[in-house]
Design a protein around this motif. Structure first.
Motif, mmCIF file in Angstrom:
data_model
loop_
_atom_site.group_PDB
_atom_site.id
_atom_site.type_symbol
_atom_site.label_atom_id
_atom_site.label_comp_id
_atom_site.label_asym_id
_atom_site.label_seq_id
_atom_site.Cartn_x
_atom_site.Cartn_y
_atom_site.Cartn_z
ATOM 1 N N SER A 81 23.179 -3.064 8.806
ATOM 2 C CA SER A 81 23.387 -3.105 7.363
ATOM 3 C C SER A 81 23.328 -4.547 6.846
ATOM 4 O O SER A 81 22.716 -4.827 5.813
ATOM 5 N N MET A 82 23.973 -5.457 7.589
ATOM 6 C CA MET A 82 23.959 -6.870 7.188
ATOM 7 C C MET A 82 22.540 -7.445 7.274
ATOM 8 O O MET A 82 22.111 -8.211 6.390
ATOM 9 N N GLN A 83 21.797 -7.069 8.298
ATOM 10 C CA GLN A 83 20.431 -7.558 8.465
ATOM 11 C C GLN A 83 19.520 -7.008 7.364
ATOM 12 O O GLN A 83 18.659 -7.730 6.847
ATOM 13 N N LEU A 96 20.204 -8.970 4.252
ATOM 14 C CA LEU A 96 19.586 -10.293 4.351
ATOM 15 C C LEU A 96 18.083 -10.194 4.120
ATOM 16 O O LEU A 96 17.501 -11.016 3.398
ATOM 17 N N GLN A 97 17.460 -9.187 4.691
ATOM 18 C CA GLN A 97 16.022 -9.028 4.525
ATOM 19 C C GLN A 97 15.658 -8.764 3.064
ATOM 20 O O GLN A 97 14.708 -9.347 2.533
ATOM 21 N N LYS A 98 16.419 -7.910 2.382
ATOM 22 C CA LYS A 98 16.154 -7.613 0.974
ATOM 23 C C LYS A 98 16.297 -8.874 0.120
ATOM 24 O O LYS A 98 15.453 -9.155 -0.741
ATOM 25 N N LYS A 99 17.374 -9.623 0.358
ATOM 26 C CA LYS A 99 17.575 -10.849 -0.420
ATOM 27 C C LYS A 99 16.501 -11.881 -0.095
ATOM 28 O O LYS A 99 16.063 -12.622 -0.982
ATOM 29 N N GLY A 100 16.074 -11.917 1.154
ATOM 30 C CA GLY A 100 15.014 -12.845 1.546
ATOM 31 C C GLY A 100 13.698 -12.496 0.874
ATOM 32 O O GLY A 100 12.976 -13.392 0.399
ATOM 33 N N GLU A 101 13.375 -11.212 0.834
ATOM 34 C CA GLU A 101 12.136 -10.775 0.174
ATOM 35 C C GLU A 101 12.189 -11.044 -1.328
ATOM 36 O O GLU A 101 11.201 -11.486 -1.924
ATOM 37 N N ALA A 102 13.349 -10.795 -1.924
ATOM 38 C CA ALA A 102 13.500 -11.052 -3.359
ATOM 39 C C ALA A 102 13.360 -12.543 -3.641
ATOM 40 O O ALA A 102 12.711 -12.945 -4.626
ATOM 41 N N PHE A 103 13.940 -13.349 -2.768
ATOM 42 C CA PHE A 103 13.841 -14.799 -2.935
ATOM 43 C C PHE A 103 12.391 -15.262 -2.800
ATOM 44 O O PHE A 103 11.916 -16.099 -3.584
ATOM 45 N N ASP A 104 11.668 -14.714 -1.830
ATOM 46 C CA ASP A 104 10.270 -15.088 -1.625
ATOM 47 C C ASP A 104 9.422 -14.780 -2.862
ATOM 48 O O ASP A 104 8.538 -15.553 -3.229
ATOM 49 N N LYS A 105 9.701 -13.653 -3.503
ATOM 50 C CA LYS A 105 8.927 -13.244 -4.672
ATOM 51 C C LYS A 105 9.173 -14.149 -5.884
ATOM 52 O O LYS A 105 8.262 -14.416 -6.651
ATOM 53 N N GLN A 156 20.673 -21.600 0.546
ATOM 54 C CA GLN A 156 21.955 -21.783 1.232
ATOM 55 C C GLN A 156 22.668 -20.438 1.425
ATOM 56 O O GLN A 156 23.252 -20.187 2.469
ATOM 57 N N GLU A 157 22.585 -19.571 0.412
ATOM 58 C CA GLU A 157 23.183 -18.243 0.526
ATOM 59 C C GLU A 157 22.539 -17.455 1.671
ATOM 60 O O GLU A 157 23.240 -16.793 2.453
ATOM 61 N N LEU A 158 21.209 -17.531 1.754
ATOM 62 C CA LEU A 158 20.500 -16.835 2.827
ATOM 63 C C LEU A 158 20.887 -17.401 4.194
ATOM 64 O O LEU A 158 21.101 -16.652 5.152
ATOM 65 N N GLN A 159 20.994 -18.723 4.270
ATOM 66 C CA GLN A 159 21.396 -19.368 5.521
ATOM 67 C C GLN A 159 22.825 -18.958 5.902
ATOM 68 O O GLN A 159 23.096 -18.664 7.063
ATOM 69 N N ASP A 160 23.711 -18.909 4.915
ATOM 70 C CA ASP A 160 25.096 -18.491 5.171
ATOM 71 C C ASP A 160 25.155 -17.042 5.658
ATOM 72 O O ASP A 160 25.921 -16.707 6.565
ATOM 73 N N MET A 161 24.344 -16.181 5.040
ATOM 74 C CA MET A 161 24.302 -14.785 5.461
ATOM 75 C C MET A 161 23.816 -14.674 6.912
ATOM 76 O O MET A 161 24.360 -13.904 7.702
ATOM 77 N N TYR A 162 22.796 -15.447 7.248
ATOM 78 C CA TYR A 162 22.257 -15.429 8.599
ATOM 79 C C TYR A 162 23.328 -15.881 9.602
ATOM 80 O O TYR A 162 23.506 -15.259 10.652
ATOM 81 N N GLN A 163 24.040 -16.938 9.265
ATOM 82 C CA GLN A 163 25.100 -17.426 10.157
ATOM 83 C C GLN A 163 26.232 -16.406 10.285
ATOM 84 O O GLN A 163 26.810 -16.238 11.364
ATOM 85 N N LYS A 164 26.519 -15.728 9.187
ATOM 86 C CA LYS A 164 27.561 -14.695 9.221
ATOM 87 C C LYS A 164 27.154 -13.547 10.148
ATOM 88 O O LYS A 164 27.984 -13.029 10.900
ATOM 89 N N ILE A 165 25.884 -13.189 10.121
ATOM 90 C CA ILE A 165 25.386 -12.138 11.014
ATOM 91 C C ILE A 165 25.507 -12.584 12.465
ATOM 92 O O ILE A 165 25.958 -11.825 13.323
#
Length: 167
Positions: A59-61, A64-73, A88-97
């Motif tokens: 679920s966390m991954q 992260l993927q959805k937010k990453g795709e939205a950010f890329d767009k 930074q938010e994406l990096q924090d999410m990745y570290q949290k995972i």
């Protein structure tokens, strides 16, 4: 006379040595543990816990993927300060995972160890009881030594299973 005394001493030593030889046993604790209902219950609980942890991480991954795709767009249209904040938010999410994965592995290992400890203690107590009742000098784990003579050593696995009420 000296020969008689020497022969008497040898006979006494031989008799004492023959009486001092004890009974030796070997046991397969893995076979016993796997036959225990407590083991199957503990294994099911650990498997369920692992599945829960995996679902949480998935679920966390996914998030992260959805937010990453939205950010890329939309990153081309974002001001630099917002772009850096989202990165930074994406990096924090990745570290949290990553941290959650490590925490889950530790919690899973601890839960498994706690559940197995009680089972192992029960098996060891049964082995001790069988050993005392059978006047065994040593009981060793099958496979723990390079060689165990199965003709000079008694397999007590079935006796321990009986002591524990297993088939």
């Amino acid at each position: 006379m000296k020969k008689f005394i020497i022969c008497a001493i040898c006979a006494i030593c031989g008799f004492a040595t023959a009486n001092a030889q004890g009974k030796f046993g070997h046991v397969n604790t893995q076979e016993i543990i796997q036959a225990m209902p407590e083991y199957n219950k503990a294994k099911s609980e650990i498997d369920a816990l692992q599945a829960q942890y995996e679902a949480d991480l998935k679920s966390m991954q996914d998030e992260l993927q959805k937010k990453g795709e939205a950010f890329d767009k939309e990153q081309a249209t974002l001001p630099d300060n917002i772009k850096q904040r989202r990165q930074q938010e994406l990096q924090d999410m990745y570290q949290k995972i990553q941290q959650s994965y490590q925490d889950n592995q530790q919690a899973l290992a601890k839960a498994s160890q706690e559940k197995m400890q009680a089972i192992q203690t029960k098996v060891l107590d049964a082995i001790k009881a069988v050993g005392q009742a059978g006047s065994f000098t040593y009981i060793v784990e099958m496979g723990s030594l390079p060689y165990i003579s199965t003709t000079l050593s008694t397999d007590i696995t079935a006796q321990v299973k009986t002591k524990l009420g297993l088939k």
